[in-house]
Design a protein around this motif. Structure first.
Motif, PDB file in Angstrom:
ATOM      1  N   MET A 133      21.074  47.789  61.406  1.00 39.83           N
ATOM      2  CA  MET A 133      21.413  46.394  61.111  1.00 39.83           C
ATOM      3  C   MET A 133      20.154  45.532  61.053  1.00 39.83           C
ATOM      4  SD  MET A 133      25.000  45.935  63.137  1.00 39.83           S
ATOM      5  CE  MET A 133      24.426  46.251  64.775  1.00 39.83           C
ATOM      6  N   SER A 179      37.777  45.735  56.528  1.00 42.48           N
ATOM      7  CA  SER A 179      37.659  46.106  55.114  1.00 42.48           C
ATOM      8  C   SER A 179      37.904  44.872  54.252  1.00 42.48           C
ATOM      9  CB  SER A 179      38.689  47.185  54.764  1.00 42.48           C
ATOM     10  OG  SER A 179      38.674  48.219  55.708  1.00 42.48           O
ATOM     11  N   PHE A 206      34.443  43.006  66.178  1.00 48.50           N
ATOM     12  CA  PHE A 206      33.552  44.153  66.459  1.00 48.50           C
ATOM     13  C   PHE A 206      32.127  43.669  66.233  1.00 48.50           C
ATOM     14  CE2 PHE A 206      37.235  46.833  65.522  1.00 48.50           C
ATOM     15  CZ  PHE A 206      37.032  47.975  66.276  1.00 48.50           C
ATOM     16  N   SER A 207      31.370  43.481  67.288  1.00 50.45           N
ATOM     17  CA  SER A 207      29.965  43.150  67.052  1.00 50.45           C
ATOM     18  C   SER A 207      29.140  44.129  67.863  1.00 50.45           C
ATOM     19  CB  SER A 207      29.667  41.713  67.455  1.00 50.45           C
ATOM     20  OG  SER A 207      29.374  41.645  68.815  1.00 50.45           O
ATOM     21  N   LYS A 256      35.256  52.582  73.788  1.00 45.71           N
ATOM     22  CA  LYS A 256      35.272  53.364  72.546  1.00 45.71           C
ATOM     23  C   LYS A 256      35.312  54.877  72.763  1.00 45.71           C
ATOM     24  CE  LYS A 256      31.504  51.270  71.663  1.00 45.71           C
ATOM     25  NZ  LYS A 256      30.179  51.065  71.081  1.00 45.71           N
ATOM     26  N   THR A 264      29.444  47.279  72.006  1.00 48.91           N
ATOM     27  CA  THR A 264      30.190  46.680  70.891  1.00 48.91           C
ATOM     28  C   THR A 264      31.163  45.674  71.498  1.00 48.91           C
ATOM     29  OG1 THR A 264      30.042  48.754  69.667  1.00 48.91           O
ATOM     30  CG2 THR A 264      31.712  47.179  68.927  1.00 48.91           C
ATOM     31  N   VAL A 420      32.619  58.090  64.284  1.00 53.16           N
ATOM     32  CA  VAL A 420      32.535  56.685  63.862  1.00 53.16           C
ATOM     33  C   VAL A 420      31.942  56.575  62.438  1.00 53.16           C
ATOM     34  CG1 VAL A 420      30.215  56.049  64.714  1.00 53.16           C
ATOM     35  CG2 VAL A 420      32.062  54.375  64.766  1.00 53.16           C
ATOM     36  N   ILE A 423      34.127  55.579  59.667  1.00 52.91           N
ATOM     37  CA  ILE A 423      34.920  54.368  59.913  1.00 52.91           C
ATOM     38  C   ILE A 423      34.107  53.101  59.652  1.00 52.91           C
ATOM     39  CG2 ILE A 423      36.131  53.035  61.696  1.00 52.91           C
ATOM     40  CD1 ILE A 423      37.042  55.677  62.943  1.00 52.91           C
ATOM     41  N   GLU A 425      30.949  50.594  58.476  1.00 54.64           N
ATOM     42  CA  GLU A 425      30.203  50.414  57.210  1.00 54.64           C
ATOM     43  C   GLU A 425      31.037  50.801  55.991  1.00 54.64           C
ATOM     44  OE1 GLU A 425      27.874  48.740  57.884  1.00 54.64           O
ATOM     45  OE2 GLU A 425      27.156  49.386  59.852  1.00 54.64           O
TER      46      GLU A 425
HETATM   47  C1  LIG Z   1      32.164  51.567  67.152  1.00 51.35           C
HETATM   48  C2  LIG Z   1      32.380  50.529  66.119  1.00 51.35           C
HETATM   49  C3  LIG Z   1      31.416  49.551  65.956  1.00 51.35           C
HETATM   50  C4  LIG Z   1      31.585  48.563  64.992  1.00 51.35           C
HETATM   51  N1  LIG Z   1      30.626  47.612  64.845  1.00 51.35           N
HETATM   52  C5  LIG Z   1      30.780  46.629  63.938  1.00 51.35           C
HETATM   53  C6  LIG Z   1      29.809  45.595  63.785  1.00 51.35           C
HETATM   54  O1  LIG Z   1      28.778  45.592  64.440  1.00 51.35           O
HETATM   55  N2  LIG Z   1      30.048  44.620  62.895  1.00 51.35           N
HETATM   56  C7  LIG Z   1      31.163  44.602  62.119  1.00 51.35           C
HETATM   57  O2  LIG Z   1      31.313  43.701  61.318  1.00 51.35           O
HETATM   58  N3  LIG Z   1      32.101  45.559  62.243  1.00 51.35           N
HETATM   59  C8  LIG Z   1      31.941  46.573  63.116  1.00 51.35           C
HETATM   60  N4  LIG Z   1      32.895  47.552  63.243  1.00 51.35           N
HETATM   61  C9  LIG Z   1      34.126  47.437  62.503  1.00 51.35           C
HETATM   62  C10 LIG Z   1      34.234  48.369  61.335  1.00 51.35           C
HETATM   63  O3  LIG Z   1      33.304  48.050  60.347  1.00 51.35           O
HETATM   64  C11 LIG Z   1      35.692  48.279  60.845  1.00 51.35           C
HETATM   65  O4  LIG Z   1      36.518  48.800  61.856  1.00 51.35           O
HETATM   66  C12 LIG Z   1      35.891  49.029  59.560  1.00 51.35           C
HETATM   67  O5  LIG Z   1      35.230  48.368  58.512  1.00 51.35           O
HETATM   68  C13 LIG Z   1      37.392  49.166  59.193  1.00 51.35           C
HETATM   69  O6  LIG Z   1      38.031  47.951  59.268  1.00 51.35           O
HETATM   70  P1  LIG Z   1      39.402  47.809  60.076  1.00 51.35           P
HETATM   71  O7  LIG Z   1      39.134  48.316  61.458  1.00 51.35           O
HETATM   72  O8  LIG Z   1      39.874  46.419  59.955  1.00 51.35           O
HETATM   73  O9  LIG Z   1      40.393  48.798  59.392  1.00 51.35           O
HETATM   74  P2  LIG Z   1      41.403  48.480  58.145  1.00 51.35           P
HETATM   75  O10 LIG Z   1      40.643  47.723  57.113  1.00 51.35           O
HETATM   76  O11 LIG Z   1      42.619  47.889  58.719  1.00 51.35           O
HETATM   77  O12 LIG Z   1      41.669  49.927  57.637  1.00 51.35           O
HETATM   78  C14 LIG Z   1      42.707  50.782  58.161  1.00 51.35           C
HETATM   79  C15 LIG Z   1      42.857  51.991  57.236  1.00 51.35           C
HETATM   80  O13 LIG Z   1      43.320  51.555  55.976  1.00 51.35           O
HETATM   81  C16 LIG Z   1      42.514  52.059  54.942  1.00 51.35           C
HETATM   82  N5  LIG Z   1      42.462  51.063  53.880  1.00 51.35           N
HETATM   83  C17 LIG Z   1      42.144  49.752  53.996  1.00 51.35           C
HETATM   84  N6  LIG Z   1      42.245  49.153  52.802  1.00 51.35           N
HETATM   85  C18 LIG Z   1      42.654  50.086  51.925  1.00 51.35           C
HETATM   86  C19 LIG Z   1      42.963  50.085  50.545  1.00 51.35           C
HETATM   87  N7  LIG Z   1      42.869  48.981  49.813  1.00 51.35           N
HETATM   88  N8  LIG Z   1      43.348  51.238  49.973  1.00 51.35           N
HETATM   89  C20 LIG Z   1      43.423  52.373  50.679  1.00 51.35           C
HETATM   90  N9  LIG Z   1      43.156  52.440  51.990  1.00 51.35           N
HETATM   91  C21 LIG Z   1      42.772  51.316  52.618  1.00 51.35           C
HETATM   92  C22 LIG Z   1      41.153  52.305  55.577  1.00 51.35           C
HETATM   93  O14 LIG Z   1      40.468  53.314  54.865  1.00 51.35           O
HETATM   94  C23 LIG Z   1      41.554  52.737  56.972  1.00 51.35           C
HETATM   95  O15 LIG Z   1      41.793  54.116  56.973  1.00 51.35           O
HETATM   96  C24 LIG Z   1      32.738  48.566  64.179  1.00 51.35           C
HETATM   97  C25 LIG Z   1      33.706  49.559  64.350  1.00 51.35           C
HETATM   98  C26 LIG Z   1      33.528  50.537  65.297  1.00 51.35           C
HETATM   99  C27 LIG Z   1      34.578  51.584  65.455  1.00 51.35           C
END
Ligand SMILES: Cc1cc2nc3c(=O)[nH]c(=O)nc-3n(C[C@H](O)[C@H](O)[C@H](O)COP(=O)(O)OP(=O)(O)OC[C@H]3O[C@@H](n4cnc5c(N)ncnc54)[C@H](O)[C@@H]3O)c2cc1C
Length: 560
Positions: A133, A179, A206-207, A256, A264, A420, A423, A425
């Motif tokens: 980052m 996402s 999530f930071s 986690k 985080t 992770v 999941i 990025e």
């Molecule tokens: C250990 C850890 C550290 C993290 N650190 C950070 C951080 O520092 N900063 C930060 O900003 N975030 C962070 N995150 C968050 C991470 O980036 C998100 O969890 C990730 O981007 C997924 O978003 P979500 O959890 O909302 O899942 P969702 O977006 O709810 O996704 C759930 C499922 O649905 C699927 N999905 C979603 N949309 C679609 C679609 N249109 N079509 C098909 N499938 C779809 C996804 O592939 C996934 O399998 C962290 C996560 C973890 C686990």
């Protein structure tokens, strides 16, 4: 005498890495290689020695959040583990971020930097997360041309002095989702009389690396419309000049599955002072450079994890005796590890191909064709290598039998930390849809088709089967795309996007293996990459399914 199993050993991670060494010899000029060799030897020594030993004994250590001081003040102090404090110092001193910005190796500086990352990553319990980052923030600020922020933050983000070096967070995910960030709830209120300065109000769900000194984040300036373009990109310093929090509360640390030394947190921004990086809209577009960098780190870390698991599993196979001989003499065990080695070597070459292109882009040396290739590869490389990382980590644990499941061997962490990678990025699906977006914006898969052809050209007869399989797979993917768009429309293409992305990625991995074997031939050490190409080909490359199979998805999902 009772029997005690000797544990696996890890030597200097650079000295023992034939794949990296072969790749660097084939890729770098003699003088660049001569210069980086000493640095890689040093970091390899640390990663396979002191840091590795410490990572084994500190596996239970975790960061701690103290929200209050003895007198009831809210302090929200996070104490890092000793291993992470050491990693902080090593990362700065060895220039694990700085190397990319000093550009001493020109367009190959990214290869130099990511070789350092790759060698050390599995020994410092995911300290690469804050570094990724940090690198992403440095790049984003440079691209933004915001001179004031560049002057303030860049020297700190790229410092080699552990006392002054900063790391950065990336706060995008909210409770609404990581996402679909377009529906983020954080509001940005302009500070009267201070142009470009806002206060942020919202929750970041999530930071990671909350101990960082700064972060780049998204918020919606009051009055902006809903949706992605209404969000702006902000620069936030986590603490005020007096050391107190910048109206940011750390609500709790996440509990986690893996990356457990990485703090985080869930944050509430209650009037955090922030500076708009580029105007007051288009934040998602403007944070893209950060994502491209962190996704590249993700790919290299995935490959590093695979290497670590395999290095340990192979060493162990030579020490563990079962049924009268070491496992390294058992044909089925050797065959199992060989299939994994081929996956890792393909993933390695793909990740570093993206790294090469990134380095050229940053030195203004990218051709138009390479730029088109890089746009396609950024999502593909991340998603393909992350999936391979999890699969290989799981197999590596099994290669140790019961010991692979026991925490103080240090092995289970490899699987938890790998999980992770697909999941964060951008998940596999989200990145597959990113690929479709690149294609919809006038792109096509031809840059990958051309790259595959370029890689397999010159392959000798012993590589004919893998060379042909790589070409066949990309051509099949291209034909599927055209046919499906015509017969089923965009939703049918969307349903197959993951298979498309995986096929393109795997086909290119195979082609790169063929190229590595071909270009290693003059050195007389092509036997291993050639064997990897042939085995990777048999592992399977083409995952594209015809539409009739895809139609079954609804039936399978709904049940009955
Ligand atoms: C250990 C850890 C550290 C993290 N650190 C950070 C951080 O520092 N900063 C930060 O900003 N975030 C962070 N995150 C968050 C991470 O980036 C998100 O969890 C990730 O981007 C997924 O978003 P979500 O959890 O909302 O899942 P969702 O977006 O709810 O996704 C759930 C499922 O649905 C699927 N999905 C979603 N949309 C679609 C679609 N249109 N079509 C098909 N499938 C779809 C996804 O592939 C996934 O399998 C962290 C996560 C973890 C686990």
């Amino acid at each position: 005498m009772a029997f005690y199993q000797t544990p696996p050993e890890l030597g200097n991670t650079y000295a023992g890495d034939d794949v990296l060494r072969r790749y660097l010899r084939n890729t770098l000029s003699g003088d660049v290689l001569g210069r980086v060799d000493a640095e890689l030897t040093e970091i390899g020594e640390l990663a396979g020695g002191e840091l590795y030993r410490e990572s084994l004994v500190t596996y239970r250590d975790e960061p701690r959040l103290e929200q209050w001081d003895a007198w009831g003040h809210r302090v929200d102090a996070i104490e890092l583990t000793p291993l992470w404090r050491k990693a902080q110092r090593i990362a700065a001193e060895k220039g694990v971020v700085a190397t990319a910005y000093e550009k001493k190796s020109g367009a190959l500086s990214r290869v130099h930097q990511f070789s350092l990352v790759y060698l050390v990553e599995p020994s410092w319990h995911v300290y690469s997360c804050p570094l990724a980052m940090t690198d992403g923030a440095a790049k984003t600020l440079l691209v933004s041309k915001n001179q004031a922020l560049i002057e303030r933050a860049l020297p700190r983000l790229t410092s080699r002095d552990p006392e002054t070096a900063w790391t950065s967070g990336q706060w995008m995910t909210e409770r609404t989702g990581g996402s679909d960030v377009a529906i983020s709830e954080t509001i940005a209120r302009p500070v009267p009389g201070e142009s470009g300065v806002f206060t942020l109000h919202g929750t970041k769900w999530f930071s990671s690396a909350t101990t960082s000194q700064m972060a780049l984040t998204l918020g919606r300036p009051e009055g902006n419309p809903p949706g992605g373009p209404g969000l702006a990109l902000f620069y936030v310093e986590v603490r005020k000049a007096d050391g107190t929090m910048n109206n940011i509360a750390v609500n709790r640390l996440k509990d986690k599955l893996g990356s457990r030394m990485l703090p985080t947190a869930e944050l509430t921004l209650d009037g955090a002072r922030a500076i708009a990086v580029i105007g007051d809209k288009d934040g998602i577009k403007n944070i893209t450079p950060m994502l491209n960098i962190t996704r590249t780190w993700n790919s290299v870390c995935a490959v590093a994890g695979m290497r670590r698991g395999l290095a340990l599993a192979k060493d162990y196979a030579r020490r563990r005796v079962a049924f009268g001989a070491p496992l390294s003499e058992k044909p089925l065990h050797v065959d199992t590890l060989a299939a994994m080695e081929a996956e890792y070597e393909g993933a390695f070459l793909l990740a570093f191909r993206a790294v090469e292109l990134l380095g050229k882009e940053e030195c203004g040396e990218l051709t138009e064709a390479e730029a088109a290739l890089l746009r396609l590869l950024t999502p593909i490389v991340k998603l393909v290598t992350a999936k391979q990382g999890v699969a290989i980590a799981s197999e590596c644990l099994e290669a140790f039998g019961g010991a692979g499941y026991i925490e103080d061997t240090g092995l289970p962490r490899l699987l938890r930390d790998a999980q992770v990678l697909p999941i964060w990025e951008g998940t596999t699906n989200v990145l597959s849809l990113d690929l479709l977006r690149v294609l919809a914006k006038g792109g096509n898969i031809q840059p990958i088709v051309r790259e595959v052809h370029a890689c397999v050209g010159g392959a000798d007869a012993s590589l004919r089967e893998p060379a042909e399989a790589a070409v066949r797979a990309v051509e099949h993917a291209g034909a599927w795309l055209l046919r499906t768009l015509e017969s089923g429309g965009p939703s049918a293409v969307e349903a197959g996007a993951r298979r498309l992305a995986l096929t393109l990625g795997r086909a290119l991995e195979l082609a790169l293996l063929v190229r590595e074997a071909t270009r290693s031939k003059p050195f007389g050490d092509d036997a291993k990459p050639a064997a990897a190409a042939r085995r990777f080909c048999r592992n399977g490359v083409d995952l594209v399914l015809d539409e009739s199979i895809a139609h079954d998805a609804r039936t399978l999902f709904d049940g009955q």
